[in-house]
Design a protein around this motif. Structure first.
Motif, PDB file in Angstrom:
ATOM      1  N   ASP A 289      -0.104 -15.981 -21.396  1.00  0.00           N
ATOM      2  CA  ASP A 289      -0.084 -15.583 -19.993  1.00  0.00           C
ATOM      3  C   ASP A 289      -0.068 -16.821 -19.116  1.00  0.00           C
ATOM      4  O   ASP A 289      -0.157 -17.940 -19.611  1.00  0.00           O
TER       5      ASP A 289
ATOM      6  N   LYS B 175      -1.992 -18.265 -15.944  1.00  0.00           N
ATOM      7  CA  LYS B 175      -3.184 -17.971 -15.126  1.00  0.00           C
ATOM      8  C   LYS B 175      -3.112 -18.528 -13.711  1.00  0.00           C
ATOM      9  O   LYS B 175      -3.702 -17.964 -12.800  1.00  0.00           O
TER      10      LYS B 175
ATOM     11  N   GLY C  42      -5.947 -13.616 -12.161  1.00  0.00           N
ATOM     12  CA  GLY C  42      -6.106 -12.749 -13.327  1.00  0.00           C
ATOM     13  C   GLY C  42      -4.932 -12.899 -14.283  1.00  0.00           C
ATOM     14  O   GLY C  42      -5.008 -12.522 -15.450  1.00  0.00           O
TER      15      GLY C  42
ATOM     16  N   TYR D  24      -9.883  -9.635 -27.929  1.00  0.00           N
ATOM     17  CA  TYR D  24      -8.929 -10.552 -27.324  1.00  0.00           C
ATOM     18  C   TYR D  24      -9.344 -11.952 -27.775  1.00  0.00           C
ATOM     19  O   TYR D  24     -10.429 -12.408 -27.447  1.00  0.00           O
TER      20      TYR D  24
ATOM     21  N   ASN E 241     -12.558 -11.842 -25.517  1.00  0.00           N
ATOM     22  CA  ASN E 241     -12.775 -10.733 -24.606  1.00  0.00           C
ATOM     23  C   ASN E 241     -12.877  -9.477 -25.457  1.00  0.00           C
ATOM     24  O   ASN E 241     -12.377  -9.447 -26.595  1.00  0.00           O
TER      25      ASN E 241
ATOM     26  N   ARG F 236     -11.609  -6.468 -24.981  1.00  0.00           N
ATOM     27  CA  ARG F 236     -10.695  -5.476 -24.387  1.00  0.00           C
ATOM     28  C   ARG F 236      -9.261  -5.986 -24.427  1.00  0.00           C
ATOM     29  O   ARG F 236      -9.017  -7.152 -24.719  1.00  0.00           O
TER      30      ARG F 236
ATOM     31  N   GLY G 164      -5.984  -7.479 -22.722  1.00  0.00           N
ATOM     32  CA  GLY G 164      -5.792  -8.417 -21.614  1.00  0.00           C
ATOM     33  C   GLY G 164      -4.863  -7.835 -20.562  1.00  0.00           C
ATOM     34  O   GLY G 164      -4.053  -6.960 -20.843  1.00  0.00           O
ATOM     35  N   ASP G 165      -4.977  -8.353 -19.358  1.00  0.00           N
ATOM     36  CA  ASP G 165      -4.100  -7.930 -18.269  1.00  0.00           C
ATOM     37  C   ASP G 165      -3.557  -9.196 -17.630  1.00  0.00           C
ATOM     38  O   ASP G 165      -4.335  -9.981 -17.118  1.00  0.00           O
ATOM     39  N   PRO G 166      -2.275  -9.502 -17.695  1.00  0.00           N
ATOM     40  CA  PRO G 166      -1.127  -8.634 -17.964  1.00  0.00           C
ATOM     41  C   PRO G 166      -0.568  -8.657 -19.401  1.00  0.00           C
ATOM     42  O   PRO G 166       0.505  -8.089 -19.612  1.00  0.00           O
ATOM     43  N   GLU G 167      -1.225  -9.257 -20.389  1.00  0.00           N
ATOM     44  CA  GLU G 167      -0.631  -9.333 -21.734  1.00  0.00           C
ATOM     45  C   GLU G 167      -0.279  -7.944 -22.299  1.00  0.00           C
ATOM     46  O   GLU G 167       0.702  -7.784 -23.031  1.00  0.00           O
TER      47      GLU G 167
HETATM   48  N1  GLY Z   1      -5.052 -12.282 -18.808  1.00  0.00           N
HETATM   49  C1  GLY Z   1      -6.370 -12.680 -19.109  1.00  0.00           C
HETATM   50  C2  GLY Z   1      -7.346 -11.606 -19.301  1.00  0.00           C
HETATM   51  O1  GLY Z   1      -7.052 -10.430 -19.342  1.00  0.00           O
HETATM   52  O2  GLY Z   1      -8.527 -11.924 -19.447  1.00  0.00           O
END
Ligand code: GLY
Ligand code: AMP
Length: 418
Positions: A212, A214, A226, A269, A285, A287, A289-292
């Motif tokens: 991603d 950042k 994010g 993650y 993480n 959960r 990821g956003d936007p992955e």
């Molecule tokens: N793209 C990073 C995250 O979701 O933590």
């Protein structure tokens, strides 16, 4: 089956979009959802962090399965509460979600189980932290212990900068109680790659690798966000590196959590840095990821509900998870001024034209009002395209973003290129 997804960003739109393709899903709900999610699911106005409200609604409306996507409700024990109410739920319990909620915990876990990561020390005392920084010298990395919306990390190039960061966290409480404990760690160097993996407490299946972006502006400049875009798979994540990560990082992490009485069911993650000494963990993480998630789920062939159920039931080793060949790219269209300050409520045009150009437009911060779609957040849309090669996927995503317009729209022009 009646399925509820908890959350309301681009990641949740991608999850709902994929679940809506499952023949097993007869009714799909999302709380709180957003303007785009409303096209594939019924949005329910409950805040993602309202554990009691969510469980009550899921029970009263006879949900068969709940997927909890964001970090806060996971850390607050939403999965535990749903299980107690007899509702199967996808996501780690609070005692496993702690790998994201506490950096001090995850660093200690890695140390104890010899999982490669940056060398570190944890401090609750400001003077001891300052003495350690002076002794170590710069560059060095300071992290607030708790959840800080991804902003509690400072990679400092001088001792002065490091000291300021620690004072802001410990003395001025810039991140509230999250900063009462700080982790100070060695600065690692190398390309960063993300690997998300499905876990059922015992088995683990990695998804396609991803990267991603950042920083807010081109050339990796400007403040951290994010995520301004993502693509998959990462050309830097070779089969040799993947093998090493599996043996040295992924399987040991799942085994460590199990051994600690915190079996992890859900998505882990793995934020990885490919250093000259081999791959090391930057962060965990608990959960997607956003936007992955947007490009990754665009490449998934297998039914997502089947995978979620296998994670909950402990049968992930029986699943055959298939991916499309090629690559995917997600370009984030953000509000001007994000991540610092920005305005919302602007009408968005050109969404249908973008889809006609072969992209899927996932909504992150939008709301539907009187038949119009309006901006309602910092990251507004994720224009996502798949193709046979990464270059083509990037090109297709940018071409599809062309007709989209809203006031002060901002995006990076180098997603997938740096
Ligand atoms: N793209 C990073 C995250 O979701 O933590
Ligand atoms: P985190 O929230 O822990 O992922 O950190 C945010 C970003 O800071 C990461 O994506 C890295 O780019 C950077 N970072 C974190 N820890 C380190 C480290 N030990 N060395 C170098 N960069 C780091």
């Amino acid at each position: 089956m009646k399925v509820l997804v908890v959350g309301g960003g681009g990641r949740e739109h991608a999850i709902c979009w994929k679940l809506a393709q499952s023949p097993k899903v007869t009714a799909l709900y999302c709380a709180p959802g957003n303007g785009g999610i409303a096209q594939v699911a019924t949005c329910v106005p409950i805040k993602a962090t309202d554990v009691d409200g969510m469980v009550k609604w899921a029970k009263e409306n006879a949900m068969d399965f709940v997927m909890v996507a964001p970090d806060d409700p996971l850390a607050l024990g939403m999965v535990d509460a749903l299980e107690k109410a007899g509702i199967p739920a996808f996501g780690p319990r609070a005692n496993a979600a702690i790998i994201e909620a506490s950096k001090a915990f995850s660093k200690e876990l890695m140390k104890q189980y010899h999982i490669p990561t940056a060398k570190y020390e944890t401090f609750t005392d400001l003077d001891k932290a300052l003495a350690y920084i002076r002794a170590q010298g710069a560059p060095i990395v300071v992290k607030a212990d708790g959840l800080a919306l991804g902003k509690g990390v400072v990679v400092a190039s001088t001792v002065e900068e490091t000291e300021t960061a620690v004072r802001e966290m410990m003395e001025d409480k810039k991140f509230g109680e999250s900063g009462s404990t700080v982790v100070i760690e060695e600065c690692m160097v190398g390309p960063e790659v993300t690997v998300l993996a499905f876990c059922d407490g015992e088995h683990l299946v990695p998804m396609l690798s991803s990267q991603d972006h950042k920083r807010a502006y081109d050339g990796n400049q400007g403040p951290n966000t994010g995520g301004m875009g993502a693509f998959c798979p990462s050309p830097k994540y070779t089969p040799e590196i993947a093998d090493r990560c599996m043996k040295e990082i992924f399987l040991p992490t799942v085994a460590a959590l199990k051994a600690e009485g915190r079996p992890f069911k859900g998505v882990i993650y793995f934020g990885l840095m490919l250093t000259k000494d081999g791959p090391k963990v930057v962060e965990y993480n608990a959960r997607f990821g956003d936007p992955e998630t947007q490009p990754i789920l665009s490449m998934l062939d297998t039914d997502l509900l089947d995978i979620f159920q296998a994670c909950v039931n402990g049968t992930l080793d029986k699943m055959d998870i298939r991916w499309k060949s090629g690559a995917a790219c997600c370009l984030v269209l953000a509000s001007g001024g994000y991540p610092v300050s920005y305005k919302s409520g602007y009408p968005i045009s050109g969404l249908e034209e973008a889809e006609k150009l072969g992209a899927t437009v996932f909504h992150a911060g939008t709301k539907a009002e009187d038949g119009e779609v309006l901006t309602a957040g910092g990251r507004v849309l994720g224009v996502t395209a798949t193709a046979f090669s990464l270059e083509e996927a990037i090109h297709k995503a940018y071409a599809a973003a062309q007709p989209i317009h809203f006031q002060d729209m901002h995006f990076r022009s180098d997603i997938g290129k740096v």
